[in-house]
Motif scaffolding. Structure first.
Motif, short mmCIF file in Angstrom:
data_model
loop_
_atom_site.label_atom_id
_atom_site.label_comp_id
_atom_site.label_asym_id
_atom_site.label_seq_id
_atom_site.Cartn_x
_atom_site.Cartn_y
_atom_site.Cartn_z
N TYR A 1 6.50 -15.46 -45.48
CA TYR A 1 6.59 -15.85 -43.92
C TYR A 1 7.02 -17.45 -44.19
O TYR A 1 6.34 -18.49 -44.36
CB TYR A 1 5.64 -16.10 -43.10
CG TYR A 1 6.09 -16.21 -41.49
CD1 TYR A 1 7.39 -15.75 -40.15
CD2 TYR A 1 5.55 -17.52 -41.15
CE1 TYR A 1 7.79 -16.28 -39.83
CE2 TYR A 1 6.43 -18.16 -39.56
CZ TYR A 1 7.32 -17.36 -38.86
OH TYR A 1 7.37 -17.36 -37.45
N ASN A 2 8.43 -18.00 -43.70
CA ASN A 2 8.41 -19.63 -43.72
C ASN A 2 9.09 -19.13 -42.25
O ASN A 2 10.75 -18.67 -41.73
CB ASN A 2 9.86 -19.33 -44.45
CG ASN A 2 10.24 -20.77 -44.67
OD1 ASN A 2 9.69 -21.81 -43.45
ND2 ASN A 2 10.95 -21.13 -45.69
N GLN B 1 6.57 -21.03 -34.57
CA GLN B 1 7.80 -21.53 -34.73
C GLN B 1 7.30 -22.25 -35.85
O GLN B 1 8.02 -23.09 -35.95
CB GLN B 1 7.63 -22.02 -32.98
CG GLN B 1 8.99 -21.38 -32.33
CD GLN B 1 9.43 -22.30 -31.25
OE1 GLN B 1 8.64 -22.72 -30.63
NE2 GLN B 1 10.90 -22.55 -31.21
N ARG B 2 6.18 -22.90 -36.36
CA ARG B 2 5.62 -24.43 -36.64
C ARG B 2 5.15 -23.46 -38.05
O ARG B 2 5.69 -23.56 -39.08
CB ARG B 2 4.52 -25.05 -36.59
CG ARG B 2 5.65 -25.72 -34.83
CD ARG B 2 4.41 -26.83 -34.78
NE ARG B 2 5.17 -27.33 -33.44
CZ ARG B 2 5.24 -27.34 -32.49
NH1 ARG B 2 4.25 -26.13 -31.66
NH2 ARG B 2 5.67 -28.05 -31.25
N GLU B 3 4.27 -22.49 -38.40
CA GLU B 3 3.76 -20.95 -39.33
C GLU B 3 3.64 -20.03 -39.37
O GLU B 3 3.30 -19.20 -37.80
CB GLU B 3 3.01 -22.32 -39.72
CG GLU B 3 1.76 -22.61 -38.54
CD GLU B 3 0.14 -24.07 -39.02
OE1 GLU B 3 -0.10 -23.60 -40.48
OE2 GLU B 3 -0.30 -25.03 -38.48
N LEU C 1 11.36 -21.60 -40.69
CA LEU C 1 12.51 -21.58 -40.83
C LEU C 1 13.48 -20.77 -40.92
O LEU C 1 14.62 -20.66 -40.66
CB LEU C 1 13.16 -23.53 -41.65
CG LEU C 1 12.43 -24.32 -41.40
CD1 LEU C 1 12.33 -25.45 -42.48
CD2 LEU C 1 12.65 -24.94 -39.65
N ASP C 2 13.51 -19.46 -41.53
CA ASP C 2 14.05 -17.69 -41.43
C ASP C 2 14.50 -17.96 -40.42
O ASP C 2 15.73 -17.60 -39.28
CB ASP C 2 13.32 -17.24 -42.31
CG ASP C 2 13.09 -17.53 -44.11
OD1 ASP C 2 14.07 -18.71 -44.51
OD2 ASP C 2 12.23 -16.87 -44.11
N ALA C 3 13.70 -17.47 -39.44
CA ALA C 3 14.11 -17.49 -37.88
C ALA C 3 14.14 -18.50 -37.59
O ALA C 3 15.35 -18.44 -36.49
CB ALA C 3 12.72 -16.74 -37.50
N PHE C 4 13.73 -19.77 -36.88
CA PHE C 4 13.97 -21.13 -36.10
C PHE C 4 14.78 -22.03 -36.47
O PHE C 4 14.97 -23.03 -35.97
CB PHE C 4 12.70 -21.38 -35.75
CG PHE C 4 11.65 -20.25 -35.33
CD1 PHE C 4 11.46 -19.42 -34.01
CD2 PHE C 4 10.13 -19.16 -35.74
CE1 PHE C 4 10.97 -18.77 -32.86
CE2 PHE C 4 9.34 -17.99 -34.98
CZ PHE C 4 9.97 -18.06 -33.29
N GLY C 5 15.41 -21.82 -37.97
CA GLY C 5 16.49 -22.87 -37.94
C GLY C 5 17.37 -22.98 -37.42
O GLY C 5 17.42 -21.76 -36.77
N PRO C 6 18.47 -23.75 -37.35
CA PRO C 6 19.46 -24.00 -36.74
C PRO C 6 20.51 -23.12 -37.08
O PRO C 6 20.76 -22.39 -38.49
CB PRO C 6 20.09 -25.43 -36.92
CG PRO C 6 18.99 -25.86 -37.49
CD PRO C 6 17.79 -24.95 -38.75
#
Length: 655
Positions: free
Chosen positions: A31-32, A616-618, A34-39
């Motif tokens: 899980y990262n 969202q953060r981790e 930023l994959d889902a919640f990145g721009p």
């Protein structure tokens, strides 16, 4: 296309989010956040043709194709052919001059050397197009009329596409051109599950579709859309009016898309009375009974007979013809008070109260349910034809397999007529984005199945998310892959993964009211237009008031999986009365909300709803649950609304 069975479990969710604090990520190697919640920025078109809110823009334009078709069905012992003449009036509403026109020649799929034949696997599949030596169009002539100048031209034919090169460019912004084509083709026995012919005791049933050269779409995104027809990928068509004439042997019944214009010329006096009665009846009325099939009085005409149909503002038409047809119908009641009709045409082999004797009932109910829930059926009739096609859809006409019974027939009927909403009303590009047709339709089918006859065929215990775990674990390609590039063992995810995704948005993320409002806004704004996936994403974000890009990006563009787990339970100061520290882990790449069932030893049970934002953060989340007794058990997603690939770690303590 043929429906894939999918059952839904609609559950009310208890909403209780407790005060929480993040803990250090311990074991989430995949899980990262930023994959889902990145721009994410969805593509946009220039010149304001599509808006940032997911609606057609101020300068949206769309071309138009109107058709006049005169065709004959020629039945011979050797073969049965269609000969036709189509006159297309094409309107170029784009801002571009056009040096040439592109048309689809779908029957060329059945030529032995077609791309579709060349790419059919050695062991075949349900779209097998091999072995029809007489397949394909014979284009006899092509003539163009533009600004009073008429000239013959030799088209350039490439597989299932035809280019017409113009003597001078066609002007923009409303200019019209006319193309007249004379053609013929032999009807395949098995037309890639979309059309064809099948023999019954009282004669062949012909299901005729993809039966005239038709315009490719020229749009604001890609210009000419010329992806070849190869079998699995379906269609992308312009809207327009259709005026068509079918000449067939006089002992045949011809049913088709649109409104029959010459009832008095093709039906007997008795049939005309029944036809009028059918239009006023909520119960199924027979126009031709089983006993009348094959009788001289049923078709009192000699030689050939021409049936004349019209259909307005549609993207396609199809029809059926046979000496074997039993024909019945009933009135359809629409929300506005307008009435239309639902009909069925089938051979005696399909009849019976456990089979096609209820086809019209199924069709009528589905049309009424979808009209009330999503968008009113815009045309005046629909007909279901029993024959060789396992299941196929066209505006106002559907084809279903002749031997289906009970729930299998209902499921096929409600799916195929459901396609009149997606993609016949909401005109997406099936050739490129199959999920926008099949998946959206599969989603609305569950609603019709739940509503029909008090849930006669509805499985209230169905858990559709469980059914797509296979796709989540084994599929190699994401939903955004075009059908011809999708593995033949995986294309079912266009139906089921898409539908489950909409279920998740409706039942887990947004709730029914917010989802339904946004979904209906999308339908309303894109009715009779050409939406892109990005228009759908923007429309749902805008109308729901929620940034759902964290869902859309991985669900449609990746093969990421869901695996939520309970990691541990500890008590504040080792005393359950002080509260419990519950730690959850998101082990796979997909982020989802968490529904957590908590059961205490004092008998208290509740379901907590944690929003997706906890990830969202981790990938690890610890929060305080206000326990008053020892926690007996925890279970993530107790109603199995998510396709979690490892359910054993959803339960604590581990079993």
């Amino acid at each position: 296309m043929r429906y894939l069975k999918l059952n839904y479990l609609l559950s009310g969710l208890g909403l209780l989010l407790m005060a929480a604090s993040a803990s250090a990520q311990t074991d989430t190697p995949k899980y990262n956040h930023l994959d889902a919640f990145g721009p994410i920025t969805w593509p946009v078109t220039g010149d304001g043709t599509r808006s940032a809110s997911g609606k057609p823009g101020q300068h949206y334009w769309q071309n138009r194709a109107d058709y006049l078709i005169k065709a004959s069905l020629n039945e011979t012992p050797q073969d049965t052919t269609i000969t036709g003449e189509v006159t297309i009036t094409y309107t170029n509403n784009s801002p571009d001059e056009l040096d040439h026109l592109w048309l689809q020649l779908d029957q060329n799929l059945f030529k032995p050397g077609s791309r579709g034949a060349a790419t059919t696997p050695i062991d075949g599949d349900r779209f097998d197009v091999r072995g029809f030596s007489k397949g394909g169009y014979h284009i006899e002539s092509v003539a163009v009329t533009y600004k009073g100048d008429t000239y013959a031209t030799t088209p350039v034919i490439t597989d299932a596409r035809m280019q017409v090169r113009l003597n001078k460019p066609m002007g923009a912004k409303g200019e019209k051109i006319q193309v007249k084509i004379n053609y013929s083709f032999a009807i395949p026995f098995y037309g890639a599950d979309r059309m064809g012919r099948k023999k019954f005791k009282a004669g062949y049933v012909y299901e005729i579709a993809e039966w005239y050269p038709r315009m490719c779409v020229y749009d604001d995104v890609e210009g000419w859309n010329t992806l070849p027809y190869m079998g699995l990928g379906e269609f992308y068509c312009e809207y327009g009016d259709f005026d068509y004439y079918i000449t067939a042997p006089a002992n045949m019944t011809v049913v088709g898309s649109g409104d029959l214009q010459n009832v008095s010329q093709v039906l007997s006096d008795v049939q005309q009375k029944r036809y009028d009665e059918m239009r006023k009846s909520d119960k199924t009325v027979a126009i031709i009974t089983a006993d009348e099939v094959g009788q001289a009085a049923t078709h009192p005409f000699k030689g050939n007979l021409t049936w004349h149909y019209k259909m307005e503002n549609t993207r396609d038409i199809a029809w059926g013809a046979s000496t074997a047809f039993i024909w019945d119908g009933a009135k359809v009641n629409l929300p506005s008070g307008r009435k239309c009709i639902a009909m069925s045409a089938y051979p005696a082999e399909s009849s019976g109260s456990n089979s096609w004797g209820r086809s019209t009932e199924y069709l009528k109910a589905s049309m009424e349910i979808y009209s009330a829930k999503y968008f009113e059926y815009p045309w005046n009739s629909a007909v279901n034809v029993s024959g060789v096609a396992l299941g196929m859809e066209y505006p106002g006409a559907i084809f279903c397999l002749s031997n289906l019974k009970n729930g299998d027939l209902f499921g096929d009927v409600t799916h195929e007529i459901g396609h009149n909403w997606f993609p016949m009303i909401v005109g997406s590009n099936e050739r490129k984005y199959m999920w926008m047709g099949e998946g959206f339709n599969t989603f609305i089918n569950e609603y019709s199945t739940e509503k029909f006859n008090n849930g006669e065929y509805f499985n209230s215990k169905g858990r559709p998310a469980n059914g797509i775990v296979k796709f989540m674990t084994t599929a190699k390609d994401p939903l955004m892959v075009a059908p011809e590039a999708m593995g033949l063992n995986d294309y079912g995810q266009y139906y089921n993964k898409t539908a489950v995704g909409l279920d998740i948005l409706r039942n887990v993320v947004l709730g029914a009211d917010r989802f339904d409002y946004a979904f209906n806004q999308y339908i309303k704004h894109w009715a009779f237009k050409h939406p892109l996936p990005y228009d759908f994403f923007r429309a749902m974000n805008d109308a729901s008031g929620e940034d759902l890009n964290w869902f859309f990006k991985p669900w449609f563009f990746t093969t990421d999986k869901v695996d939520q787990a309970v990691e541990s339970v500890k008590y504040v100061k080792d005393n359950p009365a002080n509260g419990a520290l519950i730690t959850l882990v998101n082990k796979e790449k997909l982020a989802m909300p968490v529904d957590l069932k908590v059961t205490q030893t004092n008998g208290k049970t509740e379901i907590l709803h944690l929003p997706v934002n906890v990830w969202q953060r981790e990938g690890t989340w610890t929060f305080i649950y206000p326990s008053t007794a020892t926690i007996q058990s925890l279970e993530i997603d107790p109603d199995h609304q998510l396709p979690d690939v490892e359910r054993r770690n959803n339960v604590w303590p581990a079993k």
